[in-house]
Design a protein around this motif. Structure first.
Motif, short mmCIF file in Angstrom:
data_model
loop_
_atom_site.label_atom_id
_atom_site.label_comp_id
_atom_site.label_asym_id
_atom_site.label_seq_id
_atom_site.Cartn_x
_atom_site.Cartn_y
_atom_site.Cartn_z
N MET A 296 10.74 2.67 2.32
CA MET A 296 11.36 2.05 1.77
C MET A 296 11.20 0.69 0.49
SD MET A 296 13.86 4.19 0.93
CE MET A 296 14.81 3.72 -0.38
N PRO A 297 11.31 1.12 -0.81
CA PRO A 297 10.63 -0.58 -1.16
C PRO A 297 11.75 -1.64 -1.07
CG PRO A 297 11.04 1.21 -2.92
CD PRO A 297 11.45 2.17 -1.54
N PRO A 298 11.27 -2.52 -0.73
CA PRO A 298 12.53 -3.47 -1.06
C PRO A 298 13.81 -3.96 -2.20
CG PRO A 298 9.79 -4.20 -0.52
CD PRO A 298 10.27 -3.06 -0.99
N PRO A 299 14.75 -4.11 -1.73
CA PRO A 299 15.60 -4.43 -2.76
C PRO A 299 14.95 -4.87 -4.09
CG PRO A 299 16.32 -5.93 -1.01
CD PRO A 299 15.27 -5.28 -0.96
N THR A 300 14.62 -7.06 -4.18
CA THR A 300 15.00 -6.56 -5.73
C THR A 300 13.69 -6.20 -6.62
OG1 THR A 300 13.03 -8.33 -4.56
CG2 THR A 300 15.53 -8.97 -4.93
N ASP A 301 13.99 -6.71 -8.10
CA ASP A 301 12.51 -6.18 -8.74
C ASP A 301 11.20 -6.51 -8.63
OD1 ASP A 301 14.08 -4.40 -10.26
OD2 ASP A 301 14.19 -5.12 -12.38
N ALA A 302 11.35 -8.07 -8.73
CA ALA A 302 9.62 -8.74 -8.44
C ALA A 302 9.25 -7.76 -7.14
CB ALA A 302 9.88 -10.14 -8.31
N ALA A 303 10.12 -8.19 -6.20
CA ALA A 303 9.42 -7.92 -4.05
C ALA A 303 8.88 -6.34 -4.99
CB ALA A 303 10.39 -8.19 -3.90
N GLU A 304 10.44 -5.62 -5.63
CA GLU A 304 9.49 -4.00 -5.30
C GLU A 304 7.24 -4.18 -5.97
OE1 GLU A 304 12.27 -1.69 -7.66
OE2 GLU A 304 10.40 -0.23 -8.04
N ARG A 305 7.80 -4.75 -7.12
CA ARG A 305 6.86 -4.54 -7.67
C ARG A 305 5.72 -5.03 -7.19
NH1 ARG A 305 9.60 -6.56 -12.75
NH2 ARG A 305 8.94 -8.29 -12.54
N ALA A 306 5.72 -6.07 -5.84
CA ALA A 306 4.68 -6.47 -6.11
C ALA A 306 4.64 -5.34 -4.10
CB ALA A 306 5.20 -8.22 -5.51
N TYR A 307 5.36 -5.19 -4.06
CA TYR A 307 5.62 -3.75 -3.12
C TYR A 307 4.18 -2.67 -3.40
CZ TYR A 307 6.77 -1.21 1.24
OH TYR A 307 6.69 0.09 2.08
N ILE A 308 4.96 -2.58 -4.85
CA ILE A 308 3.77 -1.85 -5.34
C ILE A 308 2.01 -1.38 -5.80
CG2 ILE A 308 3.76 0.02 -7.46
CD1 ILE A 308 7.26 0.39 -7.11
N ASP A 309 2.39 -2.62 -5.99
CA ASP A 309 0.63 -3.35 -6.40
C ASP A 309 0.05 -3.84 -5.33
OD1 ASP A 309 1.94 -3.68 -9.04
OD2 ASP A 309 1.80 -5.51 -8.85
N ARG A 310 0.47 -3.81 -3.83
CA ARG A 310 -0.22 -3.85 -2.62
C ARG A 310 -0.27 -2.50 -2.33
NH1 ARG A 310 3.07 -7.72 -1.28
NH2 ARG A 310 4.56 -6.73 0.28
N SER A 311 0.45 -1.74 -2.43
CA SER A 311 0.20 -0.31 -2.52
C SER A 311 -1.21 0.32 -2.74
CB SER A 311 0.89 0.51 -2.50
OG SER A 311 1.38 1.48 -3.20
N CYS A 312 -1.30 0.27 -4.06
CA CYS A 312 -2.72 0.72 -5.41
C CYS A 312 -3.68 -0.52 -4.42
CB CYS A 312 -2.50 0.27 -6.05
SG CYS A 312 -0.59 0.82 -6.68
N ARG A 313 -3.79 -1.77 -3.93
CA ARG A 313 -5.03 -2.49 -3.86
C ARG A 313 -6.81 -1.52 -3.87
NH1 ARG A 313 -5.49 -7.95 -0.68
NH2 ARG A 313 -7.80 -8.21 -0.67
N ALA A 314 -6.33 -0.99 -2.32
CA ALA A 314 -7.65 -0.52 -2.02
C ALA A 314 -8.07 0.01 -3.16
CB ALA A 314 -7.46 0.13 -1.19
N PRO A 315 -7.52 1.43 -3.70
CA PRO A 315 -8.23 2.48 -4.86
C PRO A 315 -8.08 1.87 -5.62
CG PRO A 315 -5.54 3.16 -3.96
CD PRO A 315 -6.11 1.88 -2.75
N VAL A 316 -7.05 1.08 -6.40
CA VAL A 316 -7.45 0.74 -7.82
C VAL A 316 -8.65 -0.47 -8.00
CG1 VAL A 316 -6.71 -0.68 -9.87
CG2 VAL A 316 -4.69 1.35 -8.56
N LEU A 317 -8.71 -1.45 -6.49
CA LEU A 317 -9.82 -2.36 -6.66
C LEU A 317 -11.58 -1.65 -7.20
CD1 LEU A 317 -8.91 -5.42 -4.66
CD2 LEU A 317 -9.44 -5.04 -7.09
N PHE A 318 -10.98 -0.32 -6.22
CA PHE A 318 -12.40 0.70 -5.74
C PHE A 318 -12.94 1.04 -7.36
CE2 PHE A 318 -14.56 4.07 -5.15
CZ PHE A 318 -16.54 3.73 -4.45
#
Lengths: 500, 206
Positions: free
Chosen positions: A1-23
């Motif tokens: 589950m994503p963490p509660p605050t907006d900024a933290a949620e965005r950071a969490y989502i960004d981290r999940s994209c890291r490998a494929p998007v950087l590739f």
């Protein structure tokens, strides 16, 4: 589950994209450098045909005539893979599929995750598609250089390479539908329409065109219209939606206010979908097809004024009062440069479809200038802007140097400006001289175009400098050598501090 | 528009319109054209290509000739093509029924080739031009296609198809330049390009 605050949620989502998007970004930049190399050599060959025609090889004739390899060492021999026609095709495919499409997929994947408000699902699927995609492009370019180009513009890859690319793309499309189905957002923002539609349209386009032109070919003139239905839709239904969608996301995000009008953005989207898809026939004005096909495409091309003006007004009204931010935000400067170019190049495109103007501009460098206006000044600049925004959020560090970003921006902006001027003016003069049958083709027209072609090569050197600088900066980021304190990088940090 | 189904119906509907209009309808209307039998001389038009010329069209494709040369003649009201002597009439869909892929092209860095076989039917000229374009066409920026030719030692009498080359491109004494099979095929294709014949839908004005 994503963490509660907006900024933290965005950071969490960004981290999940890291490998494929950087590739995808990394491979995009790799192909950008490869494509730039092909571009420069091709451009020089056009005004200096003896440039790079030979490669060092043993002199077979002398060897066969009884010489030994020692007596006849390696000398410069003419080779086919260095010829203009193969380099020209390699350039187009390296930048269109290698650079622009990889960047579009990377940005599209990240935008999907952000706007669906879910961490990236099935990252392994996206990365696998990326690996296949790169294999397909490498195989395709090798095929073109080896003399297996299909000679169909925008579809030069031999069928075996096209198949690999098609599979990779289908994987992305499946992933996008899955991602959208599991969205957690209440409202589907307009960017998501654009990205989703592009991911849906392109595989269909690509499959149809490859089948009808290469695998089970239709008759010659029908091939031509299928060719340009596809070729123009690569721009209209693939690059443009991703580019416009990204601008719709980035402009409000950077300046911190909502988009001016949701109503306008809906009109802009659906009119683009309806009209852009019909534009292809304007590449065949005067060609061997019934008049209705051509006329339908001309009408659709002129109707493109609606989505273009609607989108321009919407972006402009959103930006109003915030243009001062262009002085310090790198992302905004690239994106707004791209969005403004989109308006200009699209209006130019509508005018070029009109028969009386097309009579002159058709078959000249004017069209080549228009193509670079669209794919570089609009799309590529938007992609650069997106990468300046996204990469720090994936790498967890900030861009190292405002100087390098500034160098990249001005090399790209001046480079593409001079290129468009050289090709547009050169193309117009070429078209006007061609229209006068008294002007000798090889004796008068060809020498007239040469200085403009030299100018284009020089502008290409500027663009190349920008690309090398950006690739170097990107590598620093991936190696975690970015800055870790002091916040985001701005062009003019003092002004950024006192922003309203 | 937030429902996934509605969105996809919209994407599909807009896209299928253009597919029906620019792909399916043209295929139905002019995707099944046949050759026209000219009753006067019992000749089928456009004439079928020989095997060598057909192979030459593949060499034409492989080396990217389309990036500088078109193969289409626009009608008089839509350009200078006829005024430049590039054809006797505009080209029409039937002219291209043998072409796989099509070579209509989009750029005229060099002249149109729709009827190059009519304007220049000398095989020797084409070989010389491909080998060293500027020697027969002064000021040309066409790339040299020397890699389609082979240098070999003259054994006995010179080969009949050896190129007559002088100047810096000439081979050393005792050697000659001969066309490869690809070069012969390409030239056979170029001299076969001749769409000067009249068709019912595209008559030639006398």
């Amino acid at each position: 589950m994503p963490p509660p605050t907006d900024a933290a949620e965005r950071a969490y989502i960004d981290r999940s994209c890291r490998a494929p998007v950087l590739f995808f970004f990394g491979s995009a930049l790799f192909w950008l450098l490869v494509g730039t190399f092909f571009a420069l050599v091709t451009s020089i060959k056009l005004h200096d045909p003896e440039f790079m025609t030979r490669a060092p090889l043993p002199d077979v004739a002398k060897f066969q005539a009884g010489g030994s390899l020692n007596a006849n060492p390696i000398s410069m021999q003419d080779v086919g893979f260095l010829t203009f026609g193969r380099f020209r095709a390699s350039h187009l495919n390296a930048v269109a599929y290698g650079w622009a499409s990889s960047a579009a997929i990377g940005v599209g994947v990240w935008l999907m995750a952000r706007l669906c408000r879910v961490p990236l699902r099935r990252p392994a699927l996206v990365t696998t598609a990326g690996v296949l995609w790169n294999i397909g492009i490498a195989v395709g370019i090798a095929g073109i250089l080896a003399g297996q180009s299909t000679s169909v513009e925008w579809l030069e890859f031999p069928p075996y390479a096209a198949l690999i690319i098609g599979i990779a793309y289908a994987m992305i499309a499946v992933w996008a539908v899955d991602m959208f189905a599991s969205r957690q957002c209440d409202h589907v923002y307009v960017t998501l329409w654009y990205v989703l539609a592009a991911f849906f349209w392109f595989p269909w386009l690509y499959a149809t065109a490859n089948i009808l032109i290469l695998l089970k070919p239709v008759q010659g003139s029908v091939q031509a219209i299928v060719n340009w239905w596809f070729g123009h839709n690569v721009l209209g239904l693939w690059f443009t939606p991703i580019g416009i969608g990204a601008a719709y996301y980035m402009i409000p995000k950077v300046i911190g206010r909502p988009i001016h009008s949701y109503y306008l953005s809906a009109i802009g989207f659906w009119s683009l979908a309806l009209f852009y898809s019909w534009n292809g026939g304007h590449h065949l004005i005067g060609g061997p097809l019934p008049a209705w096909v051509i006329t339908a495409s001309i009408v659709a091309s002129v109707m493109m004024v609606i989505p273009v003006v609607v989108t321009a007004v919407n972006h402009h009204m959103t930006m109003r009062g915030h243009f001062g931010m262009l002085r310090y935000s790198p992302t905004l400067r690239f994106i707004v440069f791209g969005a403004m170019s989109y308006t200009l190049v699209s209006l130019q495109g509508s005018s070029m479809a009109i028969r009386s103007l097309n009579k002159i501009s058709h078959f000249t460098h004017y069209t080549i200038g228009h193509a670079h206006f669209g794919l570089y000044a609009f799309f590529t600049m938007v992609m650069f802007g997106c990468m300046y925004y996204i990469v720090p959020r994936l790498c967890g560090c900030e861009w190292r140097s405002a100087y390098l970003i500034r160098l990249h921006f001005w090399a790209a902006a001046y480079g593409i400006f001079f290129m468009i001027i050289a090709l547009t003016v050169g193309g117009l003069v070429q078209g006007l001289m061609l229209a006068d049958p008294a002007k000798d083709f090889v004796g008068e027209i060809v020498p007239m175009t040469r200085p403009y072609l030299v100018g284009r090569s020089l502008s290409g050197v500027l663009l190349s400098i920008g690309h090398v600088v950006f690739a170097y900066h990107f590598i620093l980021m991936v190696l975690q050598l970015g800055r870790r304190e002091g916040g985001p990088v701005y062009f003019n940090p003092v002004e950024a501090e006192v922003r309203p | 528009m937030n429902r996934m189904r509605n969105l996809f119906i919209g994407f599909f509907a807009t896209f299928i319109c253009s597919w029906l209009g620019l792909v399916l309808a043209p295929h139905i209307q002019f995707g099944g054209l046949k050759e026209y039998l000219n009753e006067d001389d019992n000749q089928y038009l456009p004439p079928a290509r020989t095997g060598l010329a057909e192979r030459g069209s593949q060499v034409y494709a492989a080396n990217g000739c389309i990036y500088c040369h078109t193969q289409q003649v626009r009608p008089a009201h839509q350009g200078y093509d006829l005024a430049r002597g590039w054809g006797a009439r505009r080209t029409v869909a039937r002219d291209y029924i043998h072409d796989r892929p099509h070579f209509l092209g989009t750029m005229r860095t060099g002249p149109d080739l729709t009827n190059i076989g009519h304007r220049q039917n000398s095989v020797a000229w084409h070989h010389k031009h491909l080998f060293a374009p500027a020697t027969v066409s002064k000021g040309s920026i066409m790339p040299p296609f020397r890699y389609l030719y082979r240098k070999q030692r003259i054994v006995g009498a010179p080969s009949p198809d050896a190129l007559q080359i002088e100047g810096p491109d000439a081979p050393e004494p005792g050697f000659e330049i001969v066309p490869t099979e690809d070069a012969k095929a390409l030239v056979a294709y170029l001299v076969s390009l001749n769409r000067m014949y009249p068709l019912p839908e595209a008559p030639v004005d006398q």
